[in-house]
Design a protein around this motif. Structure first.
Motif, short mmCIF file in Angstrom:
data_model
loop_
_atom_site.label_atom_id
_atom_site.label_comp_id
_atom_site.label_asym_id
_atom_site.label_seq_id
_atom_site.Cartn_x
_atom_site.Cartn_y
_atom_site.Cartn_z
N ALA A 1 0.83 -1.21 0.00
CA ALA A 1 0.00 0.00 0.00
C ALA A 1 0.86 1.26 0.00
O ALA A 1 0.64 2.19 -0.79
N VAL A 2 1.86 1.31 0.86
CA VAL A 2 2.76 2.47 0.91
C VAL A 2 3.70 2.46 -0.28
O VAL A 2 3.82 3.44 -1.03
N GLY A 3 4.37 1.33 -0.48
CA GLY A 3 5.43 1.26 -1.48
C GLY A 3 4.96 1.46 -2.91
O GLY A 3 5.67 2.06 -3.73
N SER A 4 3.76 0.99 -3.22
CA SER A 4 3.28 1.16 -4.60
C SER A 4 3.01 2.63 -4.90
O SER A 4 3.27 3.11 -6.00
N ALA A 5 2.52 3.36 -3.89
CA ALA A 5 2.29 4.80 -4.10
C ALA A 5 3.62 5.54 -4.23
O ALA A 5 3.74 6.48 -5.03
N VAL A 6 4.62 5.12 -3.44
CA VAL A 6 5.94 5.75 -3.53
C VAL A 6 6.55 5.48 -4.90
O VAL A 6 7.06 6.40 -5.56
N ALA A 7 6.50 4.23 -5.33
CA ALA A 7 7.07 3.87 -6.64
C ALA A 7 6.38 4.65 -7.76
O ALA A 7 7.04 5.13 -8.70
N PRO B 1 3.94 7.59 8.45
CA PRO B 1 2.57 7.88 8.01
C PRO B 1 1.55 7.51 9.08
O PRO B 1 1.78 6.61 9.89
N THR B 2 0.43 8.20 9.06
CA THR B 2 -0.72 7.70 9.81
C THR B 2 -1.39 6.63 8.95
O THR B 2 -0.87 6.22 7.89
N LEU B 3 -2.52 6.13 9.40
CA LEU B 3 -3.23 5.09 8.64
C LEU B 3 -3.58 5.63 7.25
O LEU B 3 -4.12 6.73 7.11
N LEU B 4 -3.27 4.83 6.23
CA LEU B 4 -3.61 5.22 4.87
C LEU B 4 -5.11 4.99 4.62
O LEU B 4 -5.68 4.01 5.10
N THR B 5 -5.67 5.87 3.83
CA THR B 5 -7.08 5.70 3.44
C THR B 5 -7.27 4.34 2.78
O THR B 5 -8.25 3.63 3.04
N GLU B 6 -6.30 3.95 1.96
CA GLU B 6 -6.38 2.68 1.23
C GLU B 6 -6.30 1.47 2.17
O GLU B 6 -6.65 0.36 1.76
N SER B 7 -5.81 1.67 3.41
CA SER B 7 -5.67 0.55 4.34
C SER B 7 -6.75 0.55 5.42
O SER B 7 -6.69 -0.26 6.36
N SER B 8 -7.73 1.44 5.29
CA SER B 8 -8.77 1.55 6.33
C SER B 8 -9.51 0.24 6.53
O SER B 8 -9.81 -0.15 7.66
N ALA B 9 -9.84 -0.43 5.43
CA ALA B 9 -10.62 -1.66 5.56
C ALA B 9 -9.83 -2.71 6.34
O ALA B 9 -10.38 -3.44 7.16
N ALA B 10 -8.52 -2.76 6.11
CA ALA B 10 -7.69 -3.78 6.74
C ALA B 10 -7.37 -3.45 8.20
O ALA B 10 -7.40 -4.32 9.06
N TYR B 11 -7.06 -2.17 8.49
CA TYR B 11 -6.53 -1.83 9.81
C TYR B 11 -7.35 -0.78 10.56
O TYR B 11 -6.98 -0.39 11.67
N GLY B 12 -8.46 -0.32 9.97
CA GLY B 12 -9.22 0.77 10.57
C GLY B 12 -9.68 0.46 11.99
O GLY B 12 -9.73 1.35 12.84
N ALA B 13 -10.01 -0.80 12.26
CA ALA B 13 -10.50 -1.16 13.59
C ALA B 13 -9.45 -0.95 14.67
O ALA B 13 -9.78 -0.75 15.84
N LEU B 14 -8.17 -0.99 14.27
CA LEU B 14 -7.08 -0.78 15.24
C LEU B 14 -6.89 0.71 15.55
O LEU B 14 -6.24 1.05 16.54
N PRO C 1 -4.44 9.82 2.15
CA PRO C 1 -4.25 9.03 0.94
C PRO C 1 -2.79 8.63 0.78
O PRO C 1 -1.88 9.39 1.15
N ALA C 2 -2.56 7.45 0.23
CA ALA C 2 -1.18 6.97 0.04
C ALA C 2 -0.37 7.95 -0.80
O ALA C 2 0.83 8.12 -0.57
N ALA C 3 -1.03 8.60 -1.75
CA ALA C 3 -0.30 9.55 -2.61
C ALA C 3 0.25 10.72 -1.80
O ALA C 3 1.31 11.27 -2.12
N ARG C 4 -0.47 11.10 -0.73
CA ARG C 4 0.04 12.18 0.12
C ARG C 4 1.24 11.69 0.93
O ARG C 4 2.27 12.37 1.04
N ALA C 5 1.13 10.49 1.48
CA ALA C 5 2.26 9.93 2.24
C ALA C 5 3.49 9.81 1.34
O ALA C 5 4.62 10.05 1.77
N ALA C 6 3.26 9.47 0.08
CA ALA C 6 4.38 9.26 -0.85
C ALA C 6 5.20 10.53 -1.04
O ALA C 6 6.42 10.46 -1.30
N LEU C 7 4.58 11.69 -0.89
CA LEU C 7 5.32 12.95 -1.06
C LEU C 7 6.42 13.11 -0.02
O LEU C 7 7.45 13.72 -0.29
N ALA C 8 6.20 12.54 1.17
CA ALA C 8 7.24 12.64 2.20
C ALA C 8 8.49 11.88 1.79
O ALA C 8 9.62 12.27 2.13
N TYR C 9 8.31 10.80 1.06
CA TYR C 9 9.46 10.03 0.55
C TYR C 9 10.19 10.85 -0.51
O TYR C 9 11.42 10.84 -0.59
#
Ligand SMILES: NC(=O)c1ccc[n+]([C@@H]2O[C@H](COP(=O)([O-])OP(=O)(O)OC[C@H]3O[C@@H](n4cnc5c(N)ncnc54)[C@H](OP(=O)(O)O)[C@@H]3O)[C@@H](O)[C@H]2O)c1
Length: 201
Positions: free
Chosen positions: A11-17, A155-168, A176-184
């Protein structure tokens, strides 16, 4: 620049790439089971083989590293060791072995996460491991030679990962992952070193 992204199928790496490719960089994508090259960051031999295959690069990005999530009241030392071996030592391994394949002025960017500073239930392994990675980055930055730099992105929780980890992460605002990718991008293209780029709020 030639940039190696480890965890590039995630999720993170594909947006960075993707953002790096859009900015004209040559991106080599590595993952455990998929990608241009395969690597297991928990193995010295596998990481050495990756670097031998990829050759010299200008930047190394790690967007990989597993953690253990579960209540601290039931956690075993073996459970805790999951994050130590995978997300902590795996990323440190990428940095220690990778410094040799970097061109002068090159960079290493590791990934931590919001749980380092904003605890969640079941997240004590994540809190400890992310904080340890950030400590490594600060310590290593002052020693790296040849103008090499090292940073972490948290990063905080990615929007794209909400379904998988949102309960935590109840009530946590996602990005959005695209926003996190800018930090890289900032870590790779900018001048800073020893920094933790937080991607939340
Ligand atoms: N997603 C989020 O919301 C979020 C937020 C903050 C921080 N983070 C952190 O960002 C990092 C990546 O998370 P993610 O959600 O993008 O994970 P993900 O979607 O599960 O992707 C993980 C990536 O790492 C690779 N990988 C896994 N184990 C590996 C190993 N032992 N050696 C080499 N590569 C390995 C995977 O390859 P395969 O697909 O081939 O297994 C995949 O490319 C993690 O450290 C996570 O804690 C994630």
């Amino acid at each position: 620049m030639k940039v190696l992204v480890v965890g590039a199928t995630g999720a993170v790496g594909s947006a960075v790439a993707q953002v790096l490719a859009e900015r004209g960089h040559e991106v080599v994508r590595a993952g455990r089971t998929r990608g241009d090259l395969k690597v297991d960051i928990t193995s010295d031999a596998s990481v050495e083989a990756l670097y031998a295959a990829v050759g010299r690069v200008d930047a190394i990005v790690s967007a990989a590293g597993g953690l253990f999530f579960g209540p601290v009241t039931e956690m075993t030392p073996a459970n805790f060791n999951v994050g130590l071996q995978d997300k902590l030592l795996g990323q440190v391994r990428l940095a220690l072995l990778g410094q040799r394949v970097l061109h002068d002025g090159g960079s290493i960017t590791l990934t931590t996460g919001v749980a380092a500073e904003d605890p969640v239930r079941g997240g004590s392994n994540a809190a400890a491991v992310n904080a340890a990675v950030e400590g490594f980055v600060r310590g290593a930055a002052i020693e790296l030679p040849r103008g090499l730099r090292i940073n972490a992105v948290s990063p905080t929780l990615l929007t794209e990962s909400s379904a998988a980890y949102g309960a935590l992460f109840p009530g946590v605002e996602t990005v959005p992952a695209a926003r996190a990718a800018l930090a890289y991008v900032r870590s790779i293209e900018g001048p800073l070193t020893g920094r933790v780029f937080r991607v939340w709020q």
